[in-house]
Design an enzyme around this catalytic site. Structure first.
Site, PDB file in Angstrom:
ATOM      1  N   HIS A  90     -15.373   5.141   2.183  1.00 27.95           N
ATOM      2  CA  HIS A  90     -13.814   4.612   2.358  1.00 27.95           C
ATOM      3  C   HIS A  90     -12.960   5.602   3.306  1.00 27.95           C
ATOM      4  CE1 HIS A  90      -9.938   5.134   0.725  1.00 27.95           C
ATOM      5  NE2 HIS A  90      -9.868   3.687   1.140  1.00 27.95           N
ATOM      6  N   HIS A 145     -11.386  -2.872   3.218  1.00 25.29           N
ATOM      7  CA  HIS A 145     -11.484  -2.786   1.607  1.00 25.29           C
ATOM      8  C   HIS A 145     -12.174  -4.016   0.934  1.00 25.29           C
ATOM      9  CE1 HIS A 145      -9.537   0.436   0.025  1.00 25.29           C
ATOM     10  NE2 HIS A 145      -9.107   0.618   1.228  1.00 25.29           N
ATOM     11  N   HIS A 175     -11.308   4.775   7.075  1.00 27.88           N
ATOM     12  CA  HIS A 175      -9.889   4.982   7.387  1.00 27.88           C
ATOM     13  C   HIS A 175      -9.541   5.906   8.627  1.00 27.88           C
ATOM     14  CE1 HIS A 175      -7.451   2.878   4.673  1.00 27.88           C
ATOM     15  NE2 HIS A 175      -8.493   2.962   3.739  1.00 27.88           N
ATOM     16  N   HIS A 209      -6.965  -2.011  -5.638  1.00 26.07           N
ATOM     17  CA  HIS A 209      -7.494  -2.695  -4.403  1.00 26.07           C
ATOM     18  C   HIS A 209      -8.056  -3.895  -4.630  1.00 26.07           C
ATOM     19  CE1 HIS A 209      -6.815   1.460  -3.173  1.00 26.07           C
ATOM     20  NE2 HIS A 209      -6.314   1.141  -2.105  1.00 26.07           N
ATOM     21  N   HIS A 221       0.978  -1.374  -0.039  1.00 26.72           N
ATOM     22  CA  HIS A 221      -0.048  -0.149  -0.016  1.00 26.72           C
ATOM     23  C   HIS A 221       0.714   1.177  -0.134  1.00 26.72           C
ATOM     24  CE1 HIS A 221      -3.395   2.640   1.196  1.00 26.72           C
ATOM     25  NE2 HIS A 221      -3.838   1.996   0.343  1.00 26.72           N
ATOM     26  N   PHE A 256      -1.848   6.688   4.234  1.00 23.76           N
ATOM     27  CA  PHE A 256      -1.819   5.771   3.271  1.00 23.76           C
ATOM     28  C   PHE A 256      -0.649   5.093   3.686  1.00 23.76           C
ATOM     29  CE2 PHE A 256      -3.445   8.715  -0.478  1.00 23.76           C
ATOM     30  CZ  PHE A 256      -4.602   8.044  -0.232  1.00 23.76           C
ATOM     31  N   HIS A 295      -4.825   6.055  -5.680  1.00 20.36           N
ATOM     32  CA  HIS A 295      -6.075   6.829  -5.114  1.00 20.36           C
ATOM     33  C   HIS A 295      -6.260   8.028  -5.847  1.00 20.36           C
ATOM     34  CE1 HIS A 295      -4.226   4.555  -1.882  1.00 20.36           C
ATOM     35  NE2 HIS A 295      -5.289   4.330  -1.604  1.00 20.36           N
TER      36      HIS A 295
HETATM   37 CU1  C2O Z   1      -5.342   2.482  -0.810  1.00 17.39          CU
HETATM   38 CU2  C2O Z   1      -8.326   2.620   1.518  1.00 17.39          CU
HETATM   39  O1  C2O Z   1      -6.866   3.087   0.737  1.00 17.39           O
END
Ligand code: C2O
Length: 366
Positions: free
Chosen positions: A259, A293, A263, A125, A95, A280, A116
């Site tokens: 999303h 995810h 996070h 992803h 990631h 990130f 992203h």
């Molecule tokens: Cu690559 Cu939820 O981010």
């Protein structure tokens, strides 16, 4: 031309500075191990032909048998030496490398590759989880193993799934919980309910009933109202030579909405960079990342499957620059392979599916 991941040997040794990372708690050396020198080129990944379908269960209602498999697989992954491409450390670094400027785009030695804020978000992803899942299955010798998904779009799944909490599994054996991560916001452990609108600054003072209602109508808004077609749902175009910095505002509604909120909600605001989930570079270090995810990926499938006159344009982009964009991963046999967006469009071809769960937000038009 499509965005192309370069030869991994050109990966930048460290990613300091990209997001002004200060007092990091995770490494900024995010490159994958190099293949043995006998390997001259990266093979194209061949999709599985004849193998069982992996069922991805909703994390809040997994069976004890499933949980045992998940914990054994995660513990085995954590036990591998750091340099092993299958180790949890290497999986976490993927990631960071793809999201914090570890790579430059093939053919553009000064343009960073960023998956992203653009239409690479869903397919990148999807592939990342696909290999993560296959590696876990291989570690416990179970070709049917599927990742659990965090069912935050359903009221019964809106808290962090219980088995992620707690450092120790068994007080007698002191066995560690392989799903635990020390860098999370302790105020958001169960039974706290995810705020799909969370942004750290100010949060609405909702009762739990109001929070659930707000989440459901936001799900409707992000999945339906603001996502009428591929251009909106997937996010902005990003082609070879484009500067990722110009893409700050071209995230799709799911990427920028639930999303990102999840996070930030999970990450620890007391850590210098909101580690782990709030940044990130460190997100992949929290096992919850992969379960979060999985539900993001499930949203793609659900969105695509909404058929009928109200949803005439729920299809993937058809631009070859999206279809032919590609990434490089180590597969479950530790072989370096290249994968293309176009090959992950039909989820069935990847041999996994999501255990069904009701979609109450579909009736929650604000
Ligand atoms: Cu690559 Cu939820 O981010």
């Amino acid at each position: 031309a499509p965005i192309t991941t370069p030869d991994i040997s050109t990966c930048k040794a460290s990613v300091d500075g990209f997001f002004n990372l200060k007092d990091r708690v995770r490494t900024n050396a995010c490159c994958p191990p190099l293949p043995p020198p006998t390997v001259k080129s990266v093979k194209k990944h061949v999709l599985p032909k004849c193998e069982p379908v992996r069922l991805r269960p909703a994390a809040h209602r997994v069976t004890p048998e499933y949980l045992d498999k998940y914990q054994r697989a995660m513990a085995a992954m954590r036990a591998l030496p750091d340099e092993d491409p299958h180790s949890f450390v290497q999986q976490a670094k993927i990631h960071c490398a793809y999201c914090n400027g570890g790579y430059f785009q093939e053919g553009y030695p000064n343009k960073e590759l960023q998956v992203h804020n653009c239409w690479l978000f869903f397919p990148f992803h999807r592939w990342y989880l696909y290999f993560f899942e296959r590696i876990l299955g291989k570690l416990i010798d179970d070709p049917t193993f599927g990742l659990p998904y965090w069912n935050w779009d359903n009221p019964s799944g809106m808290s962090m799934p219980a088995f992620f909490e707690g450092k120790i599994l068994d007080p007698n054996t002191r066995e560690l919980n392989p799903a635990f991560d020390a860098f999370r916001n302790v105020e958001h452990l169960p039974p706290a309910i995810l705020d799909i609108d969370f942004n750290n600054a100010a949060s609405a003072d909702f009762t739990c009933v109001q929070q659930i209602g707000s989440n459901l109508s936001l799900m409707y808004k992000q999945m339906i109202t603001n996502s009428p077609n591929s251009a909106t749902f997937f996010g902005g175009e990003y082609k070879a030579g484009d500067d990722p910095i110009s893409l700050q505002n071209s995230k799709g509604p799911i990427e920028s909405g639930v999303h990102t909120a999840a996070h930030i909600w999970v990450g620890n605001p007391r850590m210098p960079n909101n580690e782990d989930m709030g940044n990130f570079y460190s997100s992949g270090w929290d096992p919850l990342f992969y379960t979060h995810h999985a539900n993001v990926d499930r949203m793609w499938k659900i969105w695509k499957d909404l058929k009928g006159p109200e949803y005439p344009d729920h299809t993937e982009p058809t631009d070859p620059d999206w279809l032919d964009a590609s990434y490089v991963f180590y597969d479950e046999n530790k072989e370096l392979v290249r994968v293309y967006n176009k090959d992950c469009v039909q989820m069935e071809n990847l041999h996994y599916e999501y255990e069904p769960s009701p979609l109450p937000w579909l009736k929650s038009r604000p």
